[in-house]
Structure formats: structure tokens, C-alpha cells
Design a protein around this motif. Structure first.
Motif, PDB file in Angstrom:
ATOM      1  N   LEU A   1       2.556   1.769  -3.364  1.00 12.94           N
ATOM      2  CA  LEU A   1       1.658   2.359  -4.365  1.00 12.94           C
ATOM      3  C   LEU A   1       1.512   3.858  -4.142  1.00 12.94           C
ATOM      4  O   LEU A   1       1.437   4.629  -5.106  1.00 12.94           O
TER       5      LEU A   1
ATOM      6  N   SER B   1       3.288  -4.495  -6.551  1.00 18.32           N
ATOM      7  CA  SER B   1       2.543  -4.124  -5.349  1.00 18.32           C
ATOM      8  C   SER B   1       1.042  -4.132  -5.628  1.00 18.32           C
ATOM      9  O   SER B   1       0.242  -4.616  -4.821  1.00 18.32           O
ATOM     10  N   GLN B   2       0.677  -3.596  -6.793  1.00 23.36           N
ATOM     11  CA  GLN B   2      -0.734  -3.572  -7.182  1.00 23.36           C
ATOM     12  C   GLN B   2      -1.283  -4.987  -7.288  1.00 23.36           C
ATOM     13  O   GLN B   2      -2.366  -5.294  -6.799  1.00 23.36           O
ATOM     14  N   ARG B   3      -0.524  -5.867  -7.903  1.00 21.55           N
ATOM     15  CA  ARG B   3      -1.007  -7.237  -8.082  1.00 21.55           C
ATOM     16  C   ARG B   3      -1.055  -7.995  -6.748  1.00 21.55           C
ATOM     17  O   ARG B   3      -1.942  -8.823  -6.538  1.00 21.55           O
TER      18      ARG B   3
ATOM     19  N   GLY C   1      -4.382 -10.536  -1.622  1.00 17.86           N
ATOM     20  CA  GLY C   1      -4.737  -9.952  -0.324  1.00 17.86           C
ATOM     21  C   GLY C   1      -3.609  -9.173   0.319  1.00 17.86           C
ATOM     22  O   GLY C   1      -3.569  -9.029   1.541  1.00 17.86           O
ATOM     23  N   GLY C   2      -2.685  -8.692  -0.488  1.00 15.54           N
ATOM     24  CA  GLY C   2      -1.581  -7.900   0.050  1.00 15.54           C
ATOM     25  C   GLY C   2      -0.463  -8.737   0.638  1.00 15.54           C
ATOM     26  O   GLY C   2       0.517  -8.193   1.136  1.00 15.54           O
TER      27      GLY C   2
ATOM     28  N   ILE D   1      -1.922  -6.759  -3.968  1.00 15.12           N
ATOM     29  CA  ILE D   1      -3.174  -6.321  -3.346  1.00 15.12           C
ATOM     30  C   ILE D   1      -4.371  -6.921  -4.072  1.00 15.12           C
ATOM     31  O   ILE D   1      -5.285  -7.465  -3.443  1.00 15.12           O
ATOM     32  N   ASP D   2      -4.346  -6.858  -5.412  1.00 10.04           N
ATOM     33  CA  ASP D   2      -5.495  -7.315  -6.196  1.00 10.04           C
ATOM     34  C   ASP D   2      -5.697  -8.821  -6.131  1.00 10.04           C
ATOM     35  O   ASP D   2      -6.817  -9.300  -6.064  1.00 10.04           O
ATOM     36  N   ALA D   3      -4.612  -9.579  -6.178  1.00  9.69           N
ATOM     37  CA  ALA D   3      -4.739 -11.029  -6.357  1.00  9.69           C
ATOM     38  C   ALA D   3      -4.355 -11.834  -5.131  1.00  9.69           C
ATOM     39  O   ALA D   3      -4.716 -13.011  -5.034  1.00  9.69           O
TER      40      ALA D   3
ATOM     41  N   GLU E   1       0.832  -1.209   0.000  1.00  8.62           N
ATOM     42  CA  GLU E   1       0.000   0.000   0.000  1.00  8.62           C
ATOM     43  C   GLU E   1       0.865   1.258   0.000  1.00  8.62           C
ATOM     44  O   GLU E   1       0.621   2.203  -0.761  1.00  8.62           O
TER      45      GLU E   1
END
Length: 214
Positions: free
Chosen positions: A69, A97-99, A105-106, A101-103, A66
DNA sequence: ATCCCGAGGG
DNA sequence: CCCTCTGGAT
């Protein structure tokens, strides 16, 4: 598959590595799975000393996906400008980092396939994270491991996959977990690319490189 | 000039 | 398979 030719002294070689360094560690600074993953991803074609200088500043302000990003590509770039390939790496760190989070759960996933689905994470980086963080005896073959494995004849192979398999096949089970760091540290400080320090080598008597190259 | 804990694209 | 990305150290 044909049976592999066993390297006759391989157990003695690793016994010596273990005697000299029972718990070999990598030298990339990190405090979590995420910071380890990023540090390894940044280490391509760079010395870990240089990577540590950059990640100290970077992780001080962004040690989670987070926060990374929030920095954005520009912010990451500012911190890693002194590392080789910094433009690609900055983009990858943000996309990764985005992936996460998206895929995922961070969280940093614990399988090679999931890790390799992250931008900028290939087989070598995935294997390092599996080995160092998740304690899975995966064999990451970087430039040092590749050179040492071939030079010494411990685990020869034409490409990194072949060397990875050779290590898995040849290195006795008790040494699998730490083989990566023993080989990498040996390659960095003794079996160096340019001027290998054969005179100071722990496993000199088991290696034919010096006599073949003098 | 070559190497450093490579990965992605053509 | 090849090429490109890239700064710093030796």
C-alpha cells in the motif's frame, strides 16, 4: 451425476510423473502466502520467468500488504511494467492488499470463497494458493492444464470447471496434491501448445494425440 | 500470428 | 456468451 468413464491408464500415467519428479514445484518465486498470492495474480497471460523478474524488484521493497500500500498504484506499476496487463494488475495488487488488511487482518485467507473475494483473484489463482500454500489438493486449471488434460484425454472438459471436476474425479487420491504441477510442467516443457515434444514424452504410449494429429 | 500458471465487465 | 487488458517470447 452419471458415472465418469475411467481413463484406463491414469494411475500408470501419474506413477510415471511421480517417478520422474517426486516433489514437483511451481516456478513462481515467493517467500510467503502474500508474495505467492501476488505472484500468481500477476502471472495471467505472462510467463513465470517474466513474472519473477518483476517480483524480485517488487518484493524487495514490498513483501507485505502494508508495504505494498505504501508503494501505491504508481509504485507497483513501475516494477511490473514489463508484464502483460500491468495496469489492471497494479490496481488489483493495491486493492487486494487493502482488502487483506480491512477484512482479513492482513493475512491471506485459506478458503476459496475468501480468496476469490479479493480483487484480481479468480478461481484459478485461489486454487493455486490453496494447493501450494495451504496444501489443500485444489485443482487449478490454467492454459497448460487445460490443454494437457484435453489432449491426452486424462481429464477432458469443454471449460475449466469441467476439467477441474474431471481431474478431481479421475485422478487417484494419492496423486491429487501434485497433479496440478505435474500437468503444468508437462504442458510447459513437453506437451507444448505449438510443437508438442511427443518423441520425448514420458506418457507417449498412453496418449493418442500424436497418431491422431499426424 | 500465437501463446504465456486469467479476471472482470458488459 | 463475448470483449478487453498488455508486454515479451517464439
Amino acid at each position: 451425476m452419471a458415472a465418469q468413464l475411467p481413463y484406463p491408464e491414469i494411475a500408470q500415467i501419474f506413477a510415471r510423473f511421480r517417478a520422474a519428479e517426486p516433489e514437483p514445484k511451481g516456478e513462481l518465486e515467493h517467500s510467503s502466502a502474500f508474495t505467492l498470492l501476488v505472484a500468481v495474480a500477476l502471472s495471467a497471460q505472462a510467463t513465470d520467468k517474466g513474472v519473477n523478474l518483476a517480483t524480485r524488484k517488487l518484493f524487495a521493497v514490498a513483501d507485505t500488504p502494508e508495504r505494498m500500500l505504501a508503494l501505491g498504484v504508481e509504485g507497483v506499476t513501475e516494477h511490473i511494467r514489463t508484464i502483460g496487463l500491468f495496469r489492471n494488475k497494479a490496481k488489483n495488487v493495491i486493492a487486494l492488499s487493502q482488502r487483506l488488511i480491512d477484512a482479513f487482518g492482513g493475512e491471506v485467507p485459506a478458503s476459496r470463497a475468501a480468496l476469490q473475494s479479493l480483487p484480481g483473484v479468480g478461481r484459478k489463482t485461489a486454487n493455486v494458493v490453496l494447493n501450494m500454500w495451504f496444501r489443500i489438493p485444489a485443482q487449478a486449471v490454467d492454459t497448460h492444464v487445460f490443454r494437457v488434460a484435453n489432449r491426452t484425454g486424462i481429464a477432458p472438459g469443454r471449460d475449466v470447471i469441467a476439467v477441474e471436476r474431471a481431474i478431481e474425479d479421475q485422478v487417484p487420491a494419492p496423486y491429487q496434491q501434485h497433479a496440478h504441477h505435474w500437468l503444468i510442467l508437462h504442458g510447459r516443457y513437453v506437451c507444448k501448445a505449438r510443437k508438442p515434444a511427443c518423441a520425448a514424452c514420458l506418457i507417449r504410449e498412453y496418449c493418442r494425440y500424436e497418431e491422431k494429429n499426424l
